[in-house]
Design an enzyme around this catalytic site. Structure first.
Site, PDB file in Angstrom:
ATOM      1  N   ILE A 204      31.618   8.849  32.249  1.00  0.00           N
ATOM      2  CA  ILE A 204      30.329   9.543  32.338  1.00  0.00           C
ATOM      3  C   ILE A 204      29.881   9.719  33.779  1.00  0.00           C
ATOM      4  O   ILE A 204      28.824  10.286  34.041  1.00  0.00           O
ATOM      5  CB  ILE A 204      29.242   8.775  31.551  1.00  0.00           C
ATOM      6  CG1 ILE A 204      29.105   7.342  32.073  1.00  0.00           C
ATOM      7  CG2 ILE A 204      29.541   8.794  30.067  1.00  0.00           C
ATOM      8  CD1 ILE A 204      27.978   6.557  31.417  1.00  0.00           C
ATOM      9  N   GLY A 205      30.680   9.251  34.737  1.00  0.00           N
ATOM     10  CA  GLY A 205      30.314   9.432  36.131  1.00  0.00           C
ATOM     11  C   GLY A 205      31.255   8.667  37.031  1.00  0.00           C
ATOM     12  O   GLY A 205      32.180   7.982  36.582  1.00  0.00           O
TER      13      GLY A 205
ATOM     14  N   GLY B 153      30.984   6.083  40.351  1.00  0.00           N
ATOM     15  CA  GLY B 153      30.126   5.297  41.222  1.00  0.00           C
ATOM     16  C   GLY B 153      30.767   5.077  42.583  1.00  0.00           C
ATOM     17  O   GLY B 153      31.825   5.628  42.910  1.00  0.00           O
TER      18      GLY B 153
ATOM     19  N   GLY C 196      34.023   2.968  41.748  1.00  0.00           N
ATOM     20  CA  GLY C 196      34.988   3.438  40.766  1.00  0.00           C
ATOM     21  C   GLY C 196      34.292   4.239  39.677  1.00  0.00           C
ATOM     22  O   GLY C 196      33.115   4.583  39.774  1.00  0.00           O
ATOM     23  N   GLU C 197      35.043   4.541  38.590  1.00  0.00           N
ATOM     24  CA  GLU C 197      34.483   5.316  37.502  1.00  0.00           C
ATOM     25  C   GLU C 197      33.462   4.505  36.703  1.00  0.00           C
ATOM     26  O   GLU C 197      33.514   3.278  36.646  1.00  0.00           O
ATOM     27  CB  GLU C 197      35.590   5.798  36.548  1.00  0.00           C
ATOM     28  CG  GLU C 197      36.360   7.008  37.043  1.00  0.00           C
ATOM     29  CD  GLU C 197      37.509   6.600  37.974  1.00  0.00           C
ATOM     30  OE1 GLU C 197      37.751   5.397  38.087  1.00  0.00           O
ATOM     31  OE2 GLU C 197      38.135   7.495  38.563  1.00  0.00           O
ATOM     32  N   VAL C 198      32.545   5.247  36.057  1.00  0.00           N
ATOM     33  CA  VAL C 198      31.561   4.655  35.156  1.00  0.00           C
ATOM     34  C   VAL C 198      31.836   5.197  33.761  1.00  0.00           C
ATOM     35  O   VAL C 198      31.966   6.411  33.582  1.00  0.00           O
ATOM     36  CB  VAL C 198      30.115   4.996  35.583  1.00  0.00           C
ATOM     37  CG1 VAL C 198      29.112   4.330  34.642  1.00  0.00           C
ATOM     38  CG2 VAL C 198      29.865   4.560  37.015  1.00  0.00           C
TER      39      VAL C 198
ATOM     40  N   LYS D 275      30.618  -0.150  34.680  1.00  0.00           N
ATOM     41  CA  LYS D 275      31.018   0.178  36.042  1.00  0.00           C
ATOM     42  C   LYS D 275      32.332  -0.544  36.331  1.00  0.00           C
ATOM     43  O   LYS D 275      32.468  -1.745  36.070  1.00  0.00           O
ATOM     44  CB  LYS D 275      29.951  -0.260  37.047  1.00  0.00           C
ATOM     45  CG  LYS D 275      28.670   0.550  36.999  1.00  0.00           C
ATOM     46  CD  LYS D 275      27.734   0.130  38.134  1.00  0.00           C
ATOM     47  CE  LYS D 275      26.472   0.983  38.153  1.00  0.00           C
ATOM     48  NZ  LYS D 275      25.587   0.619  39.270  1.00  0.00           N
TER      49      LYS D 275
ATOM     50  N   ASP E 258      16.368   2.240  48.013  1.00  0.00           N
ATOM     51  CA  ASP E 258      16.960   3.511  47.584  1.00  0.00           C
ATOM     52  C   ASP E 258      16.263   4.018  46.320  1.00  0.00           C
ATOM     53  O   ASP E 258      16.915   4.500  45.400  1.00  0.00           O
ATOM     54  CB  ASP E 258      18.456   3.324  47.326  1.00  0.00           C
ATOM     55  CG  ASP E 258      19.198   4.674  47.264  1.00  0.00           C
ATOM     56  OD1 ASP E 258      18.619   5.680  47.704  1.00  0.00           O
ATOM     57  OD2 ASP E 258      20.328   4.706  46.770  1.00  0.00           O
TER      58      ASP E 258
END
Length: 997
Positions: A636-637, A639, A642-644, A662, A759
């Protein structure tokens, strides 16, 4: 390294089977089909020359005499891979703004490469770039934008092949064509097939309306409205329309066509009614046979006229049957039930022939005869229930005089009786009236019908009564017997008083005050015999003597009650004064900002960076999850580490829940691992409904060590900024303020723990399916010192300029006050439905504008109270900014008083709609409508303007709100954005910039 070693036989058998499967007919128009081409695709690879380690390579095989091509890359042993494969130019049909990219591919398991798995990846990226012409072999990465990260559902091992099929959507295409590109960053991938297509709704006929083939809409136009044309001999009150969905299906037809009168629908066409049938109006009904007693005409009849001697009533539908006149009633009979009181009952039988109708009614006519002279009975005679409009076959007649003859005539009627004068008598039709003569004698006295009180005092009552029937003037006077007694008398010794009266009224004196009496009146006959009696009635004398006593009691009670009330009020005031003196005089909502004397909460947060071994902090603050309890589902994304993934967490004894996972990418450094785990150590210390919840981590399992994971709760609606952009204009101010209240509550919790986020932005706020907002992404967060003005000083690294307070940008010092500045920017993002702060200004321009006291203007429809809070968050002096506790209190007040959100802040469309929104990129007015729409991020409506004939900016300036709606702009937020931009264009007299404002 040969990618297909050991798996080619499986690959070719799959392609043969799948080649049969993909021949199924679908509602798709194919723009590119890698497999159907059957030859060299001529796709461009980049870099062009990589020496011994080439990038994407084309592999040719022969299958059943046909050439079969694939593209593959497998440089898993090399670092920093960046291999590109670009398709040839793909021509786009003008209306196809949304295309589907279907990919079939194989990804090798990184574990199957041994030591090479350090840099190995298991995903690759899909990019796209639009162009109005084929650029040939020219290739620049900067022209491509990312569509998606492509991850396999199943990976291929050495001996087991898994072919994945993924489909992605490319939205908002507007130019003549586009390219697709595939980026490899270190995976072992074989691209077997790439098919690009768009969906259409096929030409069709629905509800007698013809609709042309239509390209399915895109993300911003989920339903595309299409107008149709009625078939021959069919009409519609409004233009027939239908909607084409993104899946190529027709839905929600509006304004359907119907066959004209005299025609009926037969197999999507309109045909004439056959002879003997008719249809009176345009409708979807079938032709009907002509009804009874009507003439049968030729084909195409609208109505069937009545035959001679038959009629339709004015209230009958022109399509109904025709009917004749009714015959006369039968067997008229008079029954003298109370002849001596002048009353009789007339009854009869219905007509033998009703003419085919059910609306038969009857009327009674009466004549009174004295000797040979007869005249109408007039209004003196009473009929029960009436003399006309009777539906029953009987009527009661009263108020008849004695010694007179009466003639009664009963006549039958129906809805067509008004045509009786035009009728041609039918054979053997009986007469329509029956006649009866009877003689009556009136002898008995009338009866009493009611009694009433005329006047009363404490010692007298005046009464009157009515009689029926009333005696005639010439008749003999009537006498009355009146009997009365006290109501409370003992029945065994009751005293009755009887009066004989000549009139129908009486006054009775010498009565007791406040006493009830019972009265009865009877009329006497000529010989003194009592006639009909009245009901027994009760009347009471007045209470003047008792009233004086009651008034004295009431005054006494009021005096006592007043004294008790005075005592209670004095006690309440005393207790309130005492309570006020025992507490501080200032409550949490007495002032807008908190006072400096407010106590700081105890610090409970522990900085994981103070631990020598990050694993120790993880073990203390995070729960270890066994990897077998986690199931990955979809990427789904991507980060920082790495990938999420979206996945499922199923712990024995607990309910299965959706989670976000994550991952730590292979080839990480020790510092990256420590930073990755420290985020889990930070999240594990928080417990608040508006802070993202940590479910646990995966670090200990040997087989999964290199795939360390952080598992958090899953937020269905994703990042707040993207969610608001996707639902522009769909939420009221009250709902948006509710979202901000949740974010502020989460930040108050962090601030109370002496924690600074650094942030805070809408992209780092996640939204679940109940629209609850939660603060996330603690990768840049750091703890504050015990000092309430404690700061975190960074020696470098990235700072999100558009969200960061000026003192944090200048001196790299972060406090809760700088988080408050960031919260003000988040407020602006939310009220502007995900608009980018400071639009397309550069970071340098943003810093310069802020230092020159420029602040973001109020978004469209932003409540004034909310914008004033934003400005307080952006005060240059950080000590004067509100604290998060104050912000939560103020937002609560606004939510408790929705009327406070009705006052809207001043709005300047020239500034608030993404500058430069009123000038071209070179400072001159916009050269085209598409350039203007692109500047306000509304380019998805370019085709709507073109189809409506609005092709110049002069035409744009003439448009009103109704014109914008008529071309298909339906979303309220989009409608306002375009309308306000036009308003800004009208006001433009010179090049506009942020600094001029």
């Amino acid at each position: 390294m040969d990618f297909f070693a050991g798996v080619r036989p499986l690959l070719f058998s799959y392609v043969l089977i799948n080649g049969i499967l993909i021949t199924l007919q679908t509602k798709e128009e194919v723009l590119l089909d890698m497999r159907a081409t059957g030859g060299e695709m001529g796709w461009l690879t980049w870099p062009l020359d990589q020496g011994d380690k080439p990038g994407w390579e084309v592999v040719q095989r022969t299958l059943n005499g046909s050439q079969f091509y694939t593209y593959s890359v497998c440089n898993v042993g090399e670092r920093e891979q960046d291999n590109w494969l670009r398709t040839t130019f793909i021509q786009r049909r003008p209306a196809a703004s949304r295309v589907f990219v279907e990919l079939q591919f194989i990804v090798r398991d990184c574990n199957s490469f041994g030591d090479s798995s350090v840099t190995c990846k298991e995903t690759f990226n899909l990019f796209t770039s639009e162009s109005d012409a084929d650029v040939g072999t020219t290739f620049r990465k900067g022209q491509f934008k990312k569509v998606a990260t492509i991850a396999p559902d199943e990976i291929t091992s050495k001996n087991e092949l898994h072919i994945n099929t993924e489909t992605r959507v490319v939205e908002n295409l507007s130019r003549k064509g586009f390219y697709l590109a595939f980026q490899d960053i270190g995976a072992c991938v074989a691209l077997l097939s790439a098919r690009v297509y768009y969906k259409t709704c096929p030409a069709t006929v629905k509800s007698l309306a013809s609709f042309p083939e239509t390209v399915a809409g895109g993300e911003n136009q989920a339903l595309r409205e299409v107008s149709g044309v009625c078939m021959d001999n069919a009409i519609s009150e409004e233009l027939p329309r239908i909607y084409c969905t993104v899946d190529g299906e027709w839905v929600v037809p509006v304004g359907q066509c119907q066959c004209k009168s005299g025609y009926e629908e037969v197999k999507d066409a309109c045909q004439e009614c056959q002879a003997g049938f008719f249809k009176a109006a345009a409708s979807g009904d079938k032709c009907e046979p002509c009804p009874a007693n009507t003439q049968k005409l030729n084909s195409g009849a609208l109505v069937c006229p009545c035959m001679d001697g038959f009629y339709r009533a004015p209230t009958d539908p022109p399509t109904g049957p025709c009917s004749g006149l009714p015959s006369a009633p039968r067997d008229l009979v008079a029954t003298t039930t109370q002849l001596s009181t002048g009353k009789l009952l007339l009854s009869w039988q219905p007509p033998e022939d009703t003419g085919g109708r059910s609306d038969i009614t009857y009327s009674i006519e009466c004549q009174r005869c004295e000797g040979v002279v007869c005249q109408s009975c007039g209004e003196k005679i009473r009929y029960e229930p009436a003399s006309t409009g009777l539906t029953d076959t009987k009527v009661s007649v009263s108020e008849l005089d004695a010694h007179l003859n009466y003639t009664f005539t009963v006549e039958a009627h129906s809805g067509v009786s008004l045509f009786a004068s035009q009728a041609t008598p039918r054979a053997n039709k009986p007469p329509s009236t029956s006649v009866l003569t009877t003689s009556l004698l009136y002898t008995d006295p009338p009866k009493i019908t009611s009694m009433r009180l005329v006047e009363r005092t404490s010692t007298s009552l005046s009464l009157s009564w009515d009689v029926f029937p009333r005696p005639r003037v010439q008749s003999r006077p009537i006498r009355y017997e009146l009997t009365y007694r006290k109501k409370d008398d003992n029945l065994d010794v009751t005293t009755y008083i009887v009066l004989i009266l000549e009139k129908n009224f009486v006054q009775i004196s010498k009565l007791a005050p406040g006493t009830a009496y019972l009265f009865r009146v009877q009329a006497l006959s000529s010989d003194g015999t009592p006639g009909g009696s009245s009901m027994e009635e009760q009347f009471e004398t007045s209470l003047e003597e008792r009233l004086t006593q009651n008034n004295t009691a009431v005054i006494s009670c009021a005096a006592v009650g007043g004294a008790a009330m005075l005592f209670i009020v004095v006690m309440v005031l005393f207790l309130r004064r005492r309570k006020r003196n025992s507490h501080t005089r200032q409550g949490p909502e007495d002032t807008y900002f908190s006072s400096s004397e407010q106590l700081k909460p105890l610090k409970t947060y522990v900085d994981p960076h103070t631990y020598e071994d990050p694993n120790t902090a993880v073990l203390k603050f995070a729960t270890e999850i066994h990897p077998s309890h986690i199931t990955k589902q979809k990427v789904i994304g991507a980060g920082e580490f790495g990938e999420v993934y979206r996945g499922i967490l199923k712990v024995p004894g607990r309910k299965e829940v959706a989670v976000a996972i994550k991952t730590l990418k292979p080839g990480y450094s020790e510092k990256q691992r420590q930073d990755f785990l420290s985020e889990a150590s930070i999240m594990g210390q928080f417990s608040h409904q508006n802070i993202i919840r940590l479910e646990g981590v995966v670090t200990k399992c040997k087989d999964f060590f290199k795939h360390a994971m952080i598992v958090t709760e899953y937020m269905e609606n994703g990042a707040l900024d993207r969610y608001l952009r996707d639902h522009d204009g769909e939420f009221a101010s009250f709902q948006l303020v509710g979202m901000l209240r949740g974010i502020a509550a989460g930040m108050k919790y962090l601030s109370d723990m002496s924690y600074v986020h650094r942030d805070l932005a809408a992209r780092n706020i996640l939204v679940n399916n109940t629209l609850e907002c939660k603060v996330s992404d603690f990768g840049l967060s750091r703890v504050l010192e015990d000092d309430p003005e404690g700061t975190y000083t960074t020696s470098g690294g990235k700072i999100p300029i558009r969200w960061t307070a000026p003192e944090a940008i200048a001196y790299r010092k972060f406090t809760s006050a700088s988080d408050v500045w960031s919260f003000g920017i988040v407020m602006w993002e939310v009220m502007a439905f995900g608009e980018r702060p400071y639009w397309d200004m550069s970071n340098h321009e943003v810093m310069k504008a802020i230092n020159e006291a420029f602040r973001l203007p109020a978004p469209m429809d932003c409540p004034s109270a909310v914008y004033q809070l934003m400005l307080q968050c952006w005060l240059q002096d950080r000590s004067k900014r509100p604290r998060f506790g104050d912000i939560v209190n103020l937002l609560d007040k606004l939510l408790r008083s929705p009327d406070s959100l009705k006052t809207i802040a001043d709005f300047d469309p020239r500034v608030s709609i993404r500058l430069p929104s009123t000038s071209g990129s070179d400072g001159s007015p916009f050269r085209s409508v598409s350039e203007w729409l692109e500047s306000i991020k509304m380019s998805q409506y370019s085709e709507n303007f073109t189809c409506a004939g609005v092709v110049t900016m002069d035409q744009v300036l003439q448009m009103k709100n109704e014109d914008i709606k008529n071309i298909g702009v339906r979303l309220p937020g989009h409608l306002k954005r375009i309308a306000y931009s036009i308003l800004g264009l009208k006001d433009q007299t010179s090049t506009l910039s942020v600094f001029a404002v």
